[in-house]
Design a protein around this motif. Structure first.
Motif, PDB file in Angstrom:
ATOM      1  N   LEU A 298      28.482   2.783  45.268  1.00 60.90           N
ATOM      2  CA  LEU A 298      29.301   1.617  45.517  1.00 60.90           C
ATOM      3  C   LEU A 298      28.453   0.237  45.271  1.00 60.90           C
ATOM      4  O   LEU A 298      27.302   0.692  44.936  1.00 60.90           O
ATOM      5  CB  LEU A 298      29.730   1.568  46.867  1.00 60.90           C
ATOM      6  CG  LEU A 298      30.619   2.901  47.266  1.00 60.90           C
ATOM      7  CD1 LEU A 298      30.933   2.607  49.054  1.00 60.90           C
ATOM      8  CD2 LEU A 298      31.806   2.761  46.737  1.00 60.90           C
ATOM      9  N   ARG A 299      29.171  -0.875  44.814  1.00 59.30           N
ATOM     10  CA  ARG A 299      28.415  -2.086  44.853  1.00 59.30           C
ATOM     11  C   ARG A 299      27.708  -2.341  45.802  1.00 59.30           C
ATOM     12  O   ARG A 299      28.042  -2.110  47.023  1.00 59.30           O
ATOM     13  CB  ARG A 299      29.546  -3.016  44.327  1.00 59.30           C
ATOM     14  CG  ARG A 299      30.447  -3.015  43.230  1.00 59.30           C
ATOM     15  CD  ARG A 299      29.384  -2.830  41.798  1.00 59.30           C
ATOM     16  NE  ARG A 299      28.994  -4.190  41.416  1.00 59.30           N
ATOM     17  CZ  ARG A 299      28.264  -4.374  40.578  1.00 59.30           C
ATOM     18  NH1 ARG A 299      27.815  -3.458  39.498  1.00 59.30           N
ATOM     19  NH2 ARG A 299      27.824  -5.524  40.356  1.00 59.30           N
ATOM     20  N   TRP A 300      26.523  -3.114  45.847  1.00 59.32           N
ATOM     21  CA  TRP A 300      25.516  -3.208  46.694  1.00 59.32           C
ATOM     22  C   TRP A 300      26.186  -4.044  47.868  1.00 59.32           C
ATOM     23  O   TRP A 300      25.769  -3.517  49.161  1.00 59.32           O
ATOM     24  CB  TRP A 300      24.172  -3.827  46.349  1.00 59.32           C
ATOM     25  CG  TRP A 300      24.374  -5.300  46.018  1.00 59.32           C
ATOM     26  CD1 TRP A 300      24.593  -5.867  44.968  1.00 59.32           C
ATOM     27  CD2 TRP A 300      24.069  -6.397  46.989  1.00 59.32           C
ATOM     28  NE1 TRP A 300      24.680  -7.204  45.029  1.00 59.32           N
ATOM     29  CE2 TRP A 300      24.353  -7.576  46.257  1.00 59.32           C
ATOM     30  CE3 TRP A 300      23.761  -6.379  48.241  1.00 59.32           C
ATOM     31  CZ2 TRP A 300      24.180  -8.780  46.865  1.00 59.32           C
ATOM     32  CZ3 TRP A 300      23.658  -7.707  49.044  1.00 59.32           C
ATOM     33  CH2 TRP A 300      23.910  -8.846  48.220  1.00 59.32           C
ATOM     34  N   PRO A 488      20.577  -4.748  45.707  1.00 56.60           N
ATOM     35  CA  PRO A 488      20.957  -4.318  44.402  1.00 56.60           C
ATOM     36  C   PRO A 488      19.615  -3.527  43.845  1.00 56.60           C
ATOM     37  O   PRO A 488      18.630  -3.588  43.884  1.00 56.60           O
ATOM     38  CB  PRO A 488      21.003  -5.531  43.715  1.00 56.60           C
ATOM     39  CG  PRO A 488      21.312  -6.774  44.768  1.00 56.60           C
ATOM     40  CD  PRO A 488      20.663  -6.169  45.989  1.00 56.60           C
TER      41      PRO A 488
END
Length: 517
Positions: A298-300, A488
Motif C-alpha cells: 500500500l501507499r505509505w 516512504p
C-alpha cells in the motif's frame, strides 16, 4: 584404596589395555558389519524384511536372477517405476552398482552400503536396487507427488499481493521460495529430527546477508534436539525458543511465501518442516508481529494509518474491559457525569459485581470463538453470529449483564482479530483475563501493576539472542522508520539491525523528489 585393590587383583584374570582395546575394536567391527548390506540376494531380502518388520506395502521384485528391487508401495510414484525405472533395469545386465547408477535416467540416484541409512531412505520415497554379490545398493528417489493443491492463505489473507500459501509438502514449499528468490546465495540445509518420525527440517537463509552467529546458534539448537516425534513447526518453535515458558511467541509462524521471503531478504532465518503448512521466521521483535505483509503493498500514508489503527485496536482489546471493571468498582470519579445515569440504569438489575460480569461475558465470547473455529466452516460462521446475538440479547433481558458491557466486550473481541499473527492474537486475548482480575481487586493500581509486569517481561525476552522490544529498547532510532509508521520506501533503504545483517543496505537511496527529464 584403588591402587591397593589393583595390586591384590590377579594379573592372570585381569584384562590388559591392549585386550580391552581389541575387544572394543571387535565389538565396533561387529556392529559395523551388521549395519552393512549382505552380499547374497537371499540374505539381502532377509535383512530388508527384518529391518522394516516386513510391512504389507513392502514390494520386492526380482528383475533378474542377480537384480532385486525393493520399495514401499505407498511412498513412491508407481507410474515412474513402471514407465522409467523397470525398463532401465531390463535393458541389459549390469556388472556393478556403479554401472547401474550411471545407466539410470532418474535425476536422484546414489550409492550406499549402510543398511540402516538405506532403509530409512525407503520411508522417504526411495527404491533400493541390489545386485547379487555386492555390498552396495543403488538408491533411486521416486517420491510420490501427491500433495494438497496450492490455495490462498486462510489465516493471513490480504487484498493486494500474492494469493498463494504454503502446503504440507516440503519440496513444494521450497519451490515456492525459489520462485521468489532466484539467487545462488540462498542456502538450504536439511536436518532430520524425531526418533520415531524422522521429520525433515529445512533451514533457509541468504549467505552474505544473514548473521553467521545466528545461523550457527540455530543449527546448534536444532541438532541438539532429542525428540521422539516432530509433527508441526509450532512444536519446533516452542522447543528452540529463547524462553519456552513465555506466552509471547518469539518466532513468527506464517503461511505466506512472500512474507517468508521478505524476512529472508531482511537477514532473518527461515525454517520449513516437512508435513507442516506453517513456516518459521526468526529473530522476530514484538512490534513486528503487528505488521502485515500488505503494508508494503500500500501507499505509505494508507499503510501507516492502518498500522496506527492496528496498534490502537490492540490497546483497546487488552485494557478496555479492565478499565471498565476498575472504574465501576473503585473509581467512579473518572466516569463523566453524563454517563453515570445510563450506567446506573443499565446495571440496576445486574446481581453480580463488575468483575464477575466481565469475566462471564469474556468467557462466553471465547466459547463462541472456539466453537466457531472447531465446527465446519459454513456451520461455524452461523453459530458464531446467531449465538452471539441470541446469548447477548438473552443475557441483557435476564439482567445478567448490562448493555454497555456487551458493547465493550464485543469491541474488545473485534479488536483482537486485527492482529496479523494468529499466535500473538491468542496471547492478547488471554492476558486480558489476569488484567480483569487485577482491575477487580486493586482498580487502576492493579492495571498499572499488570502493565509493568508485562513490560518488564517483554524487555527481558529475546528472539535468537536479539532484543525482543527492539527498536524501542534498546533504542535504535534508525529502525524507527519502519516500525509503528511505515515511511516512504526511499527512507527505508536500511535493513533492521535486530537481525544483525551482514549487508545493512537493501538498495541505494534515491532523492525524495528526483528531477524527471
Amino acid at each position: 584404596m584403588f591402587k591397593k585393590k589393583s595390586r591384590q587383583s590377579s594379573s592372570k584374570n585381569k584384562p590388559t589395555v591392549e585386550d580391552g582395546e581389541n575387544h572394543k575394536d571387535e565389538k565396533a567391527s561387529k556392529v559395523h558389519n551388521e549395519s552393512l548390506f549382505p552380499i547374497s540376494s537371499k540374505d539381502y531380502l532377509e535383512a530388508i524384511k527384518k529391518a522394516t518388520n516386513n510391512p504389507t506395502d513392502l514390494v520386492v521384485k526380482t528383475i533378474s536372477p542377480n537384480l532385486t528391487l525393493t520399495y514401499i508401495d505407498s511412498l513412491v510414484d508407481g507410474q515412474t517405476i513402471r514407465d522409467q525405472l523397470i525398463p532401465d533395469l531390463l535393458r541389459k545386465e549390469y556388472e556393478s552398482p556403479e554401472s547401474l547408477k550411471s545407466a539410470l535416467s532418474l535425476p536422484e540416484v546414489d550409492l550406499d552400503e549402510q543398511l540402516d541409512h538405506s532403509v530409512l531412505s525407503m520411508y522417504n520415497g526411495t527404491a533400493l536396487i541390489h545386485i547379487n554379490g555386492f555390498s552396495q545398493v543403488v538408491m533411486a528417489k521416486i517420491t510420490t507427488k501427491e500433495s494438497r493443491s496450492l490455495t490462498a492463505p486462510e489465516n493471513e489473507s490480504q487484498v493486494i499481493g500474492a494469493q498463494v500459501g504454503f502446503n504440507e509438502s516440503l519440496s513444494t514449499n521450497e519451490s515456492l521460495i525459489r520462485r521468489y528468490i532466484k539467487n545462488p546465495e540462498l542456502c538450504n540445509e536439511k536436518f532430520v529430527v524425531g526418533k520415531q518420525t524422522n521429520t525433515t527440517i529445512a533451514l533457509l537463509y541468504i549467505k552474505g546477508i544473514a548473521s553467521e552467529d545466528m545461523v550457527n546458534t540455530l543449527k546448534d539448537r536444532i541438532t541438539s534436539l532429542k525428540l521422539d516425534a516432530l509433527l508441526d513447526s509450532s512444536a519446533l518453535a516452542e522447543m528452540i525458543d529463547d524462553n519456552s515458558l513465555s506466552p509471547f511467541p518469539q518466532m513468527l509462524l506464517t503461511e505466506r511465501p512472500d512474507r517468508f521471503c521478505e524476512g529472508l531478504l531482511n537477514g532473518k532465518l527461515g525454517i520449513l518442516v516437512d508435513g507442516s503448512s506453517m513456516a518459521l521466521l526468526c529473530p522476530y521483535a514484538f512490534i513486528e508481529f503487528f505488521q502485515s505483509r500488505e503494508d508494503q503493498n500500500l501507499r505509505w500514508p494508507i499503510a501507516s494509518f492502518f498500522r496506527l489503527l492496528r496498534f490502537g485496536a490492540i490497546f483497546l482489546s487488552t485494557y478496555l474491559t479492565p478499565i471498565y471493571v476498575a472504574a465501576l468498582t473503585f473509581h467512579y470519579e473518572v466516569i463523566p457525569q453524563s454517563l453515570l445515569v445510563p450506567l446506573s440504569e443499565s446495571r440496576a438489575l445486574v446481581p453480580f459485581p463488575p468483575i464477575i460480569e466481565a469475566l462471564l461475558l469474556e468467557l462466553i465470547i471465547e466459547l463462541l470463538r472456539e466453537a466457531g473455529a472447531r465446527l465446519p466452516t459454513k456451520v461455524g460462521q452461523t453459530i458464531g453470529i446467531v449465538g452471539g446475538i441470541v446469548i447477548g440479547t438473552a443475557a441483557v433481558q435476564a439482567g445478567i449483564t448490562s448493555n454497555i458491557l456487551i458493547i465493550i466486550v464485543a469491541l474488545s473481541a473485534l479488536a483482537s482479530f486485527t492482529t496479523p499473527s494468529f499466535m500473538m492474537g491468542n496471547v492478547i486475548r488471554v492476558i486480558r483475563f489476569p488484567l480483569i482480575l487485577l482491575a477487580g481487586f486493586w482498580g487502576f493500581y492493579g492495571i498499572m501493576l499488570g502493565f509493568c509486569f508485562i513490560l518488564i517481561h517483554l524487555i527481558r525476552q529475546s528472539s535468537l539472542g536479539a532484543p525482543y522490544t527492539a527498536p524501542f529498547y534498546p533504542p535504535r532510532f534508525k529502525d524507527w522508520r519502519d516500525s509503528i509508521i511505515r515511511l516512504p520506501l526511499p527512507f527505508a533503504y536500511k535493513r533492521h539491525s535486530n537481525a544483525r545483517p551482514q549487508d545493512a543496505d537493501k538498495y541505494q537511496p534515491e532523492p525524495i523528489n528526483p528531477e524527471k527529464s
